[in-house]
Design an enzyme around this catalytic site. Structure first.
Site, short mmCIF file in Angstrom:
data_model
loop_
_atom_site.label_atom_id
_atom_site.label_comp_id
_atom_site.label_asym_id
_atom_site.label_seq_id
_atom_site.Cartn_x
_atom_site.Cartn_y
_atom_site.Cartn_z
N GLY A 17 14.35 2.76 -28.70
CA GLY A 17 14.83 3.42 -27.49
C GLY A 17 14.12 4.71 -27.13
O GLY A 17 14.44 5.33 -26.12
N THR A 22 14.71 -1.72 -24.04
CA THR A 22 14.96 -0.52 -23.25
C THR A 22 13.89 -0.26 -22.20
O THR A 22 14.22 0.13 -21.07
CB THR A 22 15.04 0.70 -24.19
N LYS A 43 17.06 -12.00 -36.06
CA LYS A 43 16.31 -10.74 -36.09
C LYS A 43 17.09 -9.83 -37.03
O LYS A 43 18.20 -9.40 -36.72
CB LYS A 43 16.20 -10.10 -34.71
#
Lengths: 66, 264
Positions: free
Chosen positions: B158, B207, B97
């Site tokens: 987030g 998150t 990633k």
């Protein structure tokens, strides 16, 4: 001689191998990789690769993230 | 229904990719991952120190979840390429990633560095899954240099702000020849369902689950949301209408006085 190991200056004996540095930082058995002066050192070459004076060693492992 | 996610020839039954960051401890993480049904989960690469013996790799191995290393924290193409190469050596996977962010406040991808790193890593034999802006042009360019998927953000990492520009995500999914994975910004289950309804092949989140009040339950919620959104996308939603359209027959309604509905 001196080398940068994970961002910290260390006094190392002449002829210190990458394998010895990996042991020095207390790396786990698995899931570890090493770069010397910006290039990956394959695990098979850790024992025979000598850290030069002024060398920059990074020892990385996987942690929780992303 | 057999509807696997296929990335670079690999099949996954789950369309939910998770991260491991933000969990209070490994036991909370384990319950959340199991509830989410994920088969592919990210880890970060960091310098070895006393805090790096977390056991996250052992956990993922025990759960049979594939590891997807990321290049989180990298600011330049050179840093990201070296980190990916180290991850390949450490974890014996050529999947990465790719994350190259510009600054700490936004954690937004740096498009110039990202594209450069993607091109180098593809040339070096990596299966590159780039975390990118919700920019249809950049997504196309990442695909053109050989990325195996493109992973646009819904909103910054987030924040839990959901999908700020659904139209851009739809533009990306409508033109992409590789799977589109909505990565970052998911706050709750409806955000994940929307991503799938917009044509994404999968959702990547961390998150939203790991910092939820009940991570295990939120993991299950995300699993349902991704499955529901995917089914809705495949089912084909009704067109939006300005005026109401009765779903019950208009005829033979009992009336009192002059009320006549649907009978003129």
């Amino acid at each position: 001689m001196k080398a940068q190991v994970n961002g910290t200056s260390r006094d190392l004996a002449d002829g210190t191998s990458v394998a010895a540095v990996v042991a020095l930082v207390g790396a786990p058995e698995k899931g570890v990789a090493v770069a010397l002066d910006g290039a990956v050192v394959p695990k098979a070459l850790w024992g025979s690769t000598i850290v030069p004076d002024g060398g920059v060693v990074e020892v990385l492992t996987a942690v929780q993230g992303g | 229904m057999d509807d696997p996610l296929i990335i670079a020839g690999r099949e996954f039954r789950s369309r939910l990719i998770t991260g491991t960051g933000g969990a209070a401890n490994l036991s909370v993480l384990e319950r959340a991952l199991v509830a989410s049904g994920t088969e592919l989960t990210t880890v970060a690469m960091r310098r070895v120190d006393a805090a790096s013996r977390t056991g996250v790799l052992e956990l993922l191995r025990r759960l049979g979840i594939e590891v997807l290393p990321n290049t989180a924290g990298c600011r330049t193409s050179a840093e990201a390429v070296l980190t990916a190469q180290l991850a390949r050596e450490a974890l014996e996977t050529n999947w990465v990633k790719l994350e190259v962010v510009h600054d700490e406040e936004t954690l937004l991808p740096d498009p110039v560095e990202l594209l450069d790193a993607a091109e180098r890593l593809v040339a070096d034999g990596f299966v590159v899954l780039p975390y990118t802006n919700d920019d249809p042009v950049l997504a196309r360019k990442l695909e053109d240099v050989g990325c195996a998927a493109v992973m646009p953000l819904g909103s910054p990492i987030g924040t839990g702000l959901g999908i700020r520009n659904p139209h851009n995500i739809e533009l990306i999914t409508s033109r992409a020849g590789v799977p589109v994975v909505l990565d970052a910004g998911i706050g709750t289950a409806s955000d994940a369902a929307l991503a799938m309804e917009l044509g994404c092949a999968a959702v990547l989140l961390a998150t939203a689950v790991t910092r939820a009040q009940d991570p295990e339950r939120m993991g299950a919620a995300m699993r349902c949301a991704v499955e529901g959104g995917r089914l809705a996308r495949l089912a084909g939603r009704i067109p939006r209408r300005f005026w109401a359209q009765a779903s019950s027959p208009g005829l033979r309604v009992a009336t009192v006085g002059t009320h006549v509905l649907g009978e003129d």
